[in-house]
Motif scaffolding. Structure first.
Motif, PDB file in Angstrom:
ATOM      1  N   GLY A 182      60.511  30.846  36.711  1.00 55.31           N
ATOM      2  CA  GLY A 182      59.444  31.840  36.584  1.00 55.31           C
ATOM      3  C   GLY A 182      58.593  31.907  37.837  1.00 55.31           C
ATOM      4  N   PRO A 183      57.867  32.998  38.023  1.00 54.97           N
ATOM      5  CA  PRO A 183      57.028  33.133  39.220  1.00 54.97           C
ATOM      6  C   PRO A 183      55.735  32.335  39.116  1.00 54.97           C
ATOM      7  N   VAL A 184      55.144  32.070  40.237  1.00 53.94           N
ATOM      8  CA  VAL A 184      53.753  31.615  40.290  1.00 53.94           C
ATOM      9  C   VAL A 184      52.901  32.876  40.170  1.00 53.94           C
ATOM     10  N   ALA A 185      52.020  32.914  39.172  1.00 53.25           N
ATOM     11  CA  ALA A 185      51.295  34.151  38.868  1.00 53.25           C
ATOM     12  C   ALA A 185      49.810  34.020  39.170  1.00 53.25           C
ATOM     13  N   VAL A 186      49.249  35.080  39.726  1.00 57.10           N
ATOM     14  CA  VAL A 186      47.805  35.234  39.917  1.00 57.10           C
ATOM     15  C   VAL A 186      47.406  36.520  39.217  1.00 57.10           C
ATOM     16  N   LEU A 187      46.329  36.482  38.441  1.00 56.86           N
ATOM     17  CA  LEU A 187      45.828  37.664  37.742  1.00 56.86           C
ATOM     18  C   LEU A 187      44.348  37.846  38.065  1.00 56.86           C
ATOM     19  N   GLY A 188      43.971  39.027  38.526  1.00 57.24           N
ATOM     20  CA  GLY A 188      42.552  39.268  38.796  1.00 57.24           C
ATOM     21  C   GLY A 188      42.364  40.324  39.858  1.00 57.24           C
ATOM     22  N   ARG A 189      41.109  40.540  40.199  1.00 54.56           N
ATOM     23  CA  ARG A 189      40.786  41.530  41.226  1.00 54.56           C
ATOM     24  C   ARG A 189      41.243  41.031  42.597  1.00 54.56           C
ATOM     25  N   LEU A 190      41.712  41.939  43.422  1.00 53.67           N
ATOM     26  CA  LEU A 190      42.043  41.612  44.806  1.00 53.67           C
ATOM     27  C   LEU A 190      40.762  41.752  45.621  1.00 53.67           C
ATOM     28  N   ALA A 191      39.904  40.741  45.482  1.00 51.95           N
ATOM     29  CA  ALA A 191      38.566  40.783  46.065  1.00 51.95           C
ATOM     30  C   ALA A 191      38.381  39.587  46.997  1.00 51.95           C
ATOM     31  N   PRO A 192      37.477  39.698  47.970  1.00 49.46           N
ATOM     32  CA  PRO A 192      37.294  38.601  48.936  1.00 49.46           C
ATOM     33  C   PRO A 192      37.017  37.251  48.282  1.00 49.46           C
ATOM     34  N   GLY A 193      36.205  37.240  47.227  1.00 45.24           N
ATOM     35  CA  GLY A 193      35.854  35.980  46.593  1.00 45.24           C
ATOM     36  C   GLY A 193      37.007  35.266  45.938  1.00 45.24           C
ATOM     37  N   LYS A 194      38.112  35.980  45.707  1.00 42.36           N
ATOM     38  CA  LYS A 194      39.289  35.347  45.100  1.00 42.36           C
ATOM     39  C   LYS A 194      40.135  34.587  46.122  1.00 42.36           C
ATOM     40  N   ARG A 195      39.914  34.805  47.407  1.00 39.93           N
ATOM     41  CA  ARG A 195      40.568  34.074  48.507  1.00 39.93           C
ATOM     42  C   ARG A 195      42.101  34.043  48.346  1.00 39.93           C
ATOM     43  N   LEU A 196      42.680  35.180  48.080  1.00 34.47           N
ATOM     44  CA  LEU A 196      44.116  35.225  47.871  1.00 34.47           C
ATOM     45  C   LEU A 196      44.896  35.026  49.164  1.00 34.47           C
ATOM     46  N   ASP A 197      44.229  35.120  50.310  1.00 36.69           N
ATOM     47  CA  ASP A 197      44.889  34.759  51.562  1.00 36.69           C
ATOM     48  C   ASP A 197      45.273  33.283  51.552  1.00 36.69           C
ATOM     49  N   HIS A 198      44.474  32.436  50.883  1.00 36.76           N
ATOM     50  CA  HIS A 198      44.833  31.028  50.739  1.00 36.76           C
ATOM     51  C   HIS A 198      46.142  30.906  49.977  1.00 36.76           C
ATOM     52  N   ALA A 199      46.284  31.685  48.920  1.00 37.20           N
ATOM     53  CA  ALA A 199      47.501  31.625  48.107  1.00 37.20           C
ATOM     54  C   ALA A 199      48.724  32.020  48.924  1.00 37.20           C
ATOM     55  N   VAL A 200      48.598  33.062  49.744  1.00 32.61           N
ATOM     56  CA  VAL A 200      49.731  33.529  50.541  1.00 32.61           C
ATOM     57  C   VAL A 200      50.120  32.475  51.580  1.00 32.61           C
ATOM     58  N   ARG A 201      49.137  31.935  52.298  1.00 27.87           N
ATOM     59  CA  ARG A 201      49.455  30.949  53.334  1.00 27.87           C
ATOM     60  C   ARG A 201      50.017  29.661  52.726  1.00 27.87           C
ATOM     61  N   ALA A 202      49.437  29.221  51.591  1.00 26.36           N
ATOM     62  CA  ALA A 202      49.959  28.018  50.941  1.00 26.36           C
ATOM     63  C   ALA A 202      51.391  28.253  50.471  1.00 26.36           C
ATOM     64  N   PHE A 203      51.652  29.470  49.994  1.00 24.00           N
ATOM     65  CA  PHE A 203      52.992  29.744  49.466  1.00 24.00           C
ATOM     66  C   PHE A 203      54.038  29.762  50.574  1.00 24.00           C
ATOM     67  N   ALA A 204      53.651  30.121  51.769  1.00 22.57           N
ATOM     68  CA  ALA A 204      54.591  30.046  52.889  1.00 22.57           C
ATOM     69  C   ALA A 204      55.060  28.607  53.079  1.00 22.57           C
ATOM     70  N   ARG A 205      54.183  27.644  52.833  1.00 21.36           N
ATOM     71  CA  ARG A 205      54.561  26.223  52.929  1.00 21.36           C
ATOM     72  C   ARG A 205      55.434  25.823  51.740  1.00 21.36           C
ATOM     73  N   VAL A 206      55.133  26.381  50.564  1.00 18.36           N
ATOM     74  CA  VAL A 206      55.943  26.077  49.383  1.00 18.36           C
ATOM     75  C   VAL A 206      57.388  26.489  49.605  1.00 18.36           C
ATOM     76  N   LEU A 207      57.598  27.639  50.224  1.00 16.27           N
ATOM     77  CA  LEU A 207      58.950  28.176  50.392  1.00 16.27           C
ATOM     78  C   LEU A 207      59.823  27.277  51.258  1.00 16.27           C
ATOM     79  N   ALA A 208      59.210  26.474  52.111  1.00 20.42           N
ATOM     80  CA  ALA A 208      60.002  25.547  52.919  1.00 20.42           C
ATOM     81  C   ALA A 208      60.709  24.526  52.045  1.00 20.42           C
ATOM     82  N   ALA A 209      60.067  24.168  50.902  1.00 23.00           N
ATOM     83  CA  ALA A 209      60.660  23.180  49.996  1.00 23.00           C
ATOM     84  C   ALA A 209      61.374  23.830  48.815  1.00 23.00           C
ATOM     85  N   VAL A 210      60.909  25.027  48.413  1.00 24.22           N
ATOM     86  CA  VAL A 210      61.485  25.716  47.246  1.00 24.22           C
ATOM     87  C   VAL A 210      61.801  27.159  47.680  1.00 24.22           C
TER      88      VAL A 210
END
Length: 457
Positions: free
Chosen positions: A277-305
């Motif tokens: 299954g996917p890693v899911a995020v639900l919510g507004r695409l707003a600055p306070g949600k810091r979804l750029d952190h999720a994207v950058r962290a996921f780039a590291r995840v893909l190296a292992a998975v």
């Protein structure tokens, strides 16, 4: 279960518009709906009152959409000040005319005409405290002439609420419990001196400014509100952590109650393995949600998975920036932004986990919904929400802002089936303490308490 006492119930919000204001709108509507389901006022629940000066046609469309989505039981539970501001013969309604005092508009201000010309509102530009103005609100009669004015938005709101309560009491004379969902409105209602109205004020978000530490600066809106809060009959905090820090810093002269928002889960939550299954995020695409952190962290995840997937569900001002970041990071094959979903439960039922990277929260409704669907959670340890919601398990907290720790936690959950299974079971157990029934038991007990003593105003 504590029963709601015999009373009229009102839930007051500044506005309620589909897909606007995020979790605030969802939780406000849910509270009113859950009150009816819990038997408040014999199952009729609360009237939902708003004061936004939209058109009657727009308000009707909003209500129909909420009913269509199941967010409200019926359009008849909604009332709006400006829908009720026009009299049958044109001009202002009787309640507005009765509240008017001699006077005219402030010549230094521009005015906005609303309610089919019955009301003219002063336009306060560039002032975050516009709602506190005492500039005259103009009331016009059926001939279009000025019948007088009321003092500011506060005077207008209180005049309408007084009429709403008068009409309810004419139907049946009993006390009124008003659940105020908006700080701006709460600041204006402390001057409402009706002794048979009790005001229970809710809290939806954090009271601190960056860096959101215990000793961080207090948001100016909150500074003023905290000074007034002892005059409300009770204040409902969504987490123990926020309640305790407010009491430690500002004293305990309020009636403070921990009352998390209740979130309903599926009747039969999925217990299937979430592998793939996917890693899911639900919510507004707003600055306070810091979804750029999720994207950058996921780039590291893909190296292992390499076959992992990240879905950022929602919409908002950050969409273009996030799409650019996904392209720049080279993860477009694994990271998608599908937009809004009408069925978040279906997303959570198949997700490997739920991820939140917010800088701050009040409670985190989507996180609780994830728990209710048995989705393990990976979350930054922020003020407020995740630490309290995961106090009994169901997820992994990582240090706030640590993208490597975030990537490590995601990788661990994706690659450890036993851990996923254990956290999924813990998630369901944690969610069992955050149900609508639990929330309504707390609220009903608060209503019993506030009606047992004089109004604090």
């Amino acid at each position: 279960m504590t029963a709601f006492p015999d009373a009229w119930y009102l839930v007051l919000s500044s506005r309620l518009i589909p897909d606007l204001d995020g979790g605030y709108t969802i939780s406000t509507l849910a509270r009113a709906r859950q009150m009816a389901e819990a038997g408040a006022d014999g199952g009729r629940g609360a009237l939902l009152l708003t004061v936004d000066p939209g058109t009657a046609e727009a308000h009707a469309a909003h209500r129909e959409e909420f009913v269509r989505r199941g967010a409200a039981a019926a359009s008849g539970v909604f009332r709006n000040l400006f829908d009720e501001a026009t009299g049958p013969a044109g001009g202002a309604a009787d309640w507005a005319l009765a509240a008017a005092r001699p006077g005219g508009p402030d010549p230094a201000l521009d005015y906005r005409t609303v309610a089919d010309g019955a009301i003219e509102l002063p336009v306060i530009v560039g002032d975050p405290d516009w709602h506190l103005t005492t500039a005259p609100v103009v009331i016009r009669d059926a001939t279009g002439r000025t019948a007088g004015t009321v003092e500011g938005f506060g005077g207008l709101y209180r005049a309408w609420l007084t009429d709403v309560v008068r009409r309810l009491r004419a139907e049946r004379d009993r006390p009124v419990v008003l659940v105020c969902e908006s700080r701006q409105l709460g600041e204006l209602l402390v001057a409402w001196d009706d002794p048979d109205v009790r005001i229970v004020h809710t809290v939806h978000t954090i009271h601190l400014d960056p860096p959101f530490t215990a000793d961080a600066p207090v948001n100016p809106l909150w500074t003023r509100w905290l000074a007034l809060a002892p005059r409300f009959d009770a204040v409902l905090w969504p987490t123990p952590w926020q309640r305790d820090e407010v009491r430690a810093r500002f004293g305990d002269d309020r009636v403070d109650v921990v009352a998390p928002h209740g979130v309903a889960g599926p009747a039969s939550p999925s217990t299937a393995d979430r592998a793939g299954g996917p890693v899911a995020v639900l919510g507004r695409l707003a600055p306070g949600k810091r979804l750029d952190h999720a994207v950058r962290a996921f780039a590291r995840v893909l190296a292992a998975v390499p076959h992992a997937r990240l879905e950022l569900w929602g919409d908002g001002a950050e969409r273009a920036r996030l799409e650019a970041l996904v392209a720049e990071t080279g993860v477009g094959h694994a990271v998608t932004l599908p937009g809004l979903t009408a069925d978040p439960g279906a997303v959570l039922d198949t997700a490997a986990m739920y991820l939140t990277t917010s800088a701050f929260e009040g409670q985190g409704l989507a996180l609780v919904e994830a728990l209710a669907h048995g989705a393990p959670v990976v979350a930054y340890d922020i003020r407020y929400g995740p630490r309290d919601m995961l106090a009994h398990g169901g997820g992994i907290l990582v240090p706030d802002g640590d993208e490597q720790a975030l990537a490590d936690a995601i990788t661990r959950l994706l690659t450890d089936a036993d851990l996923r299974s254990r956290l999924s079971a813990e998630a369901l157990a944690a969610a069992s303490t955050l149900t609508p029934d639990a929330a309504m038991r707390t609220l009903a007990a608060v209503c019993v308490d506030v009606l047992s003593r004089p109004a604090r105003r």
